[in-house]
Design a protein around this motif. Structure first.
Motif, short mmCIF file in Angstrom:
data_model
loop_
_atom_site.label_atom_id
_atom_site.label_comp_id
_atom_site.label_asym_id
_atom_site.label_seq_id
_atom_site.Cartn_x
_atom_site.Cartn_y
_atom_site.Cartn_z
N TYR A 39 0.92 -1.22 0.10
CA TYR A 39 0.16 -0.19 -0.18
C TYR A 39 0.81 1.54 -0.13
O TYR A 39 2.01 1.22 0.61
CB TYR A 39 -1.02 -0.03 1.20
N GLN A 56 -6.58 5.61 -5.63
CA GLN A 56 -7.44 4.71 -6.20
C GLN A 56 -6.61 3.15 -6.21
O GLN A 56 -7.33 2.33 -6.37
CB GLN A 56 -7.47 4.93 -7.64
N TRP A 57 -5.32 3.17 -6.09
CA TRP A 57 -4.45 2.06 -5.97
C TRP A 57 -4.77 1.40 -4.64
O TRP A 57 -5.11 0.05 -4.53
CB TRP A 57 -3.10 2.22 -6.29
N TRP A 108 -7.22 1.80 -2.50
CA TRP A 108 -8.64 1.31 -2.41
C TRP A 108 -9.03 -0.05 -3.25
O TRP A 108 -9.77 -0.85 -3.18
CB TRP A 108 -9.66 2.30 -2.55
N SER A 109 -8.41 0.08 -4.50
CA SER A 109 -8.61 -1.13 -5.47
C SER A 109 -8.01 -2.57 -4.55
O SER A 109 -8.37 -3.51 -4.83
CB SER A 109 -7.83 -1.16 -6.58
N GLN A 110 -6.70 -2.40 -3.93
CA GLN A 110 -6.25 -3.14 -3.25
C GLN A 110 -7.19 -3.78 -2.13
O GLN A 110 -7.38 -4.89 -1.95
CB GLN A 110 -4.86 -2.81 -2.83
N GLY A 150 -10.30 -3.31 -1.87
CA GLY A 150 -11.52 -3.94 -2.50
C GLY A 150 -11.34 -5.62 -2.84
O GLY A 150 -11.96 -6.52 -2.54
N ARG A 151 -9.86 -5.72 -3.61
CA ARG A 151 -9.73 -7.31 -3.61
C ARG A 151 -9.54 -8.19 -2.47
O ARG A 151 -9.99 -9.41 -2.46
CB ARG A 151 -8.58 -7.20 -4.71
N LYS A 208 -20.17 1.00 -0.99
CA LYS A 208 -19.46 1.74 -2.20
C LYS A 208 -19.61 3.33 -1.87
O LYS A 208 -18.65 4.04 -2.39
CB LYS A 208 -19.79 1.20 -3.50
N ASP A 216 -16.42 5.87 -1.99
CA ASP A 216 -16.23 6.95 -2.93
C ASP A 216 -16.28 8.39 -2.31
O ASP A 216 -15.48 9.03 -2.60
CB ASP A 216 -17.38 7.05 -4.09
#
Length: 254
Positions: A55, A65-66, A68-70, A72-73, A84, A88
């Motif tokens: 992170y 964005q990077w 929060w994408s991590q 999420g997965r 969601k 945001d």
């Protein structure tokens, strides 16, 4: 130390203090926006599911964005779900979004119920804050758009039509609030009464009819005095003077 101007319940603040985080969130809206603290909180309960070395501690939109994408997965692997809209709103530092997200994380990880959990709108506007201000200190239309449409939202979704619709919604809501203020406080906006309202105010009650009195003067003039009651209860007198015109003699000889 407690977070500055935080709306977090007391039990959530105590819970955060027991996690021994790398830094304590002094400003909830700002410090949770990039997602690093969220990943650190989950790593205390799932050490292998949220490796902190992957992170970024940066505050740029790309870093947010990077991260929060991590997150999420990793949440999908643990069969966990976060709102969601709250995510945001947290990324774009919307009012009340980070507070609601932290409370949701608290209930998921501790299995405890918060008695005074916040009920925030899905759009996370500053309406509640504006209503707490005096009328003269509330935002103008341009300020309302600036407060409720972050620059990161435009950067994340640069589509003109999408941002135009968001702006129209904010402006429409602002105008609705202004219309309500005009009804509740017409004097502040100098709202003038229409003709029907003015005529209704100036009507004299039948029981308080006009009174007149005649008097004669030595100069051959007659005068009449009227006293009429006004809406304020004051008496105003008007005087009418009649003057006898002299007789004009004809110059024509018969």
């Amino acid at each position: 130390m407690s977070p500055k101007k935080t709306a977090l319940p007391r039990e959530v603040v105590k819970w955060l203090q027991t996690l021994d985080l790398s830094f304590y969130p002094k400003n909830v809206r700002r410090d949770f926006s990039n997602g690093y603290l969220v990943a650190e909180i989950f790593s205390h309960y799932y050490p292998h599911g949220f490796p902190l070395h992957s992170y970024d501690k940066g505050t740029s939109l790309c870093a947010k964005q990077w991260n929060w994408s991590q997150i999420g997965r990793s949440l999908q692997k643990q069969n966990l779900h976060l709102m969601k809209e709250a995510i945001d709103g947290t990324i774009h530092c919307k009012s009340g979004a980070a507070e609601l997200l932290v409370q949701q994380i608290y209930t998921i990880l501790t299995k405890r119920h918060i008695s005074d959990i916040q009920k925030q709108e899905s759009d996370f506007t500053d309406q509640q804050y504006q209503e707490s201000l005096p009328a003269l200190a509330r935002s103008t239309a341009s300020k309302a758009i600036k407060n409720n449409l972050a620059i990161t939202e435009i950067m994340a979704k640069p589509d003109i039509c999408t941002n135009q619709k968001k702006t129209e919604v904010i402006l429409h809501r602002h105008l609705e609030h202004k219309a309500e203020e005009r009804v509740l406080n017409p004097g502040r906006f100098k709202v003038k009464s229409n003709r029907s309202q003015l005529s209704a105010k100036n009507v004299v009650p039948p029981s308080q009819g006009d009174e007149c009195s005649d008097s004669s003067s030595s100069g051959g003039t007659a005068s009449k005095l009227w006293s009429s009651s006004t809406t304020t209860g004051a008496s105003v007198s008007f005087k009418e003077i009649k003057v006898h015109q002299p007789v004009k003699h004809s110059l024509v000889n018969y």
